[in-house]
Design an enzyme around this catalytic site. Structure first.
Site, PDB file in Angstrom:
ATOM      1  N   SER A   1      66.679  35.679  46.562  1.00 49.77           N
ATOM      2  CA  SER A   1      67.441  34.749  47.391  1.00 49.77           C
ATOM      3  C   SER A   1      68.037  33.622  46.531  1.00 49.77           C
ATOM      4  O   SER A   1      68.758  33.884  45.583  1.00 49.77           O
ATOM      5  CB  SER A   1      66.552  34.221  48.520  1.00 49.77           C
ATOM      6  OG  SER A   1      67.297  33.515  49.480  1.00 49.77           O
TER       7      SER A   1
ATOM      8  N   ASP B   1      72.338  40.888  56.151  1.00 43.93           N
ATOM      9  CA  ASP B   1      72.147  39.630  55.429  1.00 43.93           C
ATOM     10  C   ASP B   1      73.461  38.855  55.383  1.00 43.93           C
ATOM     11  O   ASP B   1      74.525  39.416  55.081  1.00 43.93           O
ATOM     12  CB  ASP B   1      71.684  39.949  54.006  1.00 43.93           C
ATOM     13  CG  ASP B   1      71.100  38.760  53.271  1.00 43.93           C
ATOM     14  OD1 ASP B   1      71.519  37.631  53.540  1.00 43.93           O
ATOM     15  OD2 ASP B   1      70.229  38.991  52.406  1.00 43.93           O
TER      16      ASP B   1
ATOM     17  N   HIS C   1      67.669  39.525  55.651  1.00 45.87           N
ATOM     18  CA  HIS C   1      67.369  38.787  54.425  1.00 45.87           C
ATOM     19  C   HIS C   1      65.854  38.739  54.178  1.00 45.87           C
ATOM     20  O   HIS C   1      65.082  38.405  55.069  1.00 45.87           O
ATOM     21  CB  HIS C   1      67.918  37.368  54.554  1.00 45.87           C
ATOM     22  CG  HIS C   1      67.846  36.557  53.305  1.00 45.87           C
ATOM     23  ND1 HIS C   1      68.665  36.798  52.233  1.00 45.87           N
ATOM     24  CD2 HIS C   1      67.059  35.504  52.950  1.00 45.87           C
ATOM     25  CE1 HIS C   1      68.403  35.917  51.270  1.00 45.87           C
ATOM     26  NE2 HIS C   1      67.418  35.137  51.672  1.00 45.87           N
TER      27      HIS C   1
END
Length: 317
Positions: free
Chosen positions: A161, A259, A289
């Site tokens: 991320s 995502d 995500h």
């Protein structure tokens, strides 16, 4: 419109336990405290053959020392390949402990050492603080390779991320400074492009779960100290801003189909390939995500298998 009907059925139980968080300046302290309370201890019995130690290494010039967690397998003979890891958290939260299990899984599978970086967080420390902290930790790993039993010619970088976005930026910074050779970058659903916040045509089926457009706006504003999408943003803050990607280390990029970061990640992978950088891209259907942290789902297990295989090929051959 909801995209719940597009989520892999095995991921729904995990999704139902994810709290709906609104990021604000006022709520950030509470969110950080909640994450700290939920951290798992690093002395997990299933990885008894991995020694973990806390170190404080020299920080960027004029800045504090950088705290790192060092992972060394005790049953593998050196010199070892190594992975510098930067945790996720939207640039505004998180710590190395939160991804301890994943780091140990990678260390165990690849027979490598790892250094997980506790970089300073925004908005208290905006760009370039976080990436300079990561570079300081990387430089310490490289210059202390012999002491750690590490092969300085086999160092990879990676993260998840925001940590993957930071790793991508670190890859650019390291390439441009020319001090440290890197062999690989492992980017899990990376947060790469502040301009996603301002796009006039957002993807209609992404960003409902876990990392939303509101969260993305908050994270980028905190890191940049200005409005996302502004002209002149440094590629060392948002790697997608780099004009030239040639010469970067080979990359593994994975992203979830639902995502918010889907299209920026696919575009970065396309540009890496176009620049002659060996790049492996995976898009997993029915996922949101951070899906690889749902270990009971077959699609999450596939994602873990893919990233471990790529890391082993890069570091071990």
């Amino acid at each position: 419109m909801t995209t719940r009907h597009l989520v892999d059925l095995e991921l729904l139980p995990t999704l139902d336990h994810i709290p709906d968080i609104q990021f604000t300046t006022e709520s950030l302290g509470h969110i950080r405290a909640m994450m700290k309370q939920n951290r798992q201890p690093v002395n997990s019995p299933e990885f008894a053959s991995i020694a973990v130690s806390e170190r404080f290494v020299p920080g960027p010039e004029g800045a504090p020392e950088v705290r790192v967690l060092v992972y060394l397998p005790t049953t593998v003979q050196g010199p070892l390949p190594a992975l510098l890891w930067t945790h996720g958290g939207g640039y505004v939260m998180g710590a190395p402990e939160q991804e301890d299990f994943l780091v140990k899984t990678m260390v165990s599978a690849a027979g490598c050492a790892a250094v997980s970086v506790d970089y300073r967080l925004a908005p208290e420390t905006p760009h370039p603080g976080p990436v300079e902290d990561a570079y300081a930790a990387l430089k310490w790993l490289y210059t202390h390779a012999s002491e750690l039993g590490v092969d300085p010619t086999r160092i990879a970088i990676g993260g998840g991320s925001a940590g993957a976005g930071l790793a991508a930026a670190l890859g650019l910074l390291t390439h441009d400074r020319g001090e440290i050779p890197l062999v690989f970058q492992l980017l899990l659903f990376p947060m790469l492009d502040d301009r996603t916040v301002t796009t006039a045509d957002p993807h209609p089926y992404t960003g409902e779960f876990l990392w939303t457009a509101q969260a993305n706006q908050f994270g980028w504003t905190a890191l940049l100290g200005e409005q996302p999408g502004s002209p002149g943003i440094s590629p060392y803050a948002a790697a997608a801003r780099a004009e030239n990607l040639a010469g970067l280390p080979p990359a593994f990029i994975c992203v979830a189909s639902l995502d918010l970061l889907l299209e920026e990640d696919m575009e970065y992978a396309r540009r890496l390939m176009r620049a002659g950088v060996p790049t492996e891209l995976h898009v997993y259907p029915g996922t949101y995500h951070g899906f690889v942290l749902a270990p009971n789902a077959q699609v999450a297990q596939a994602g873990i298998r893919d990233l471990l295989a790529a890391l082993k090929r890069a570091l071990v051959g």
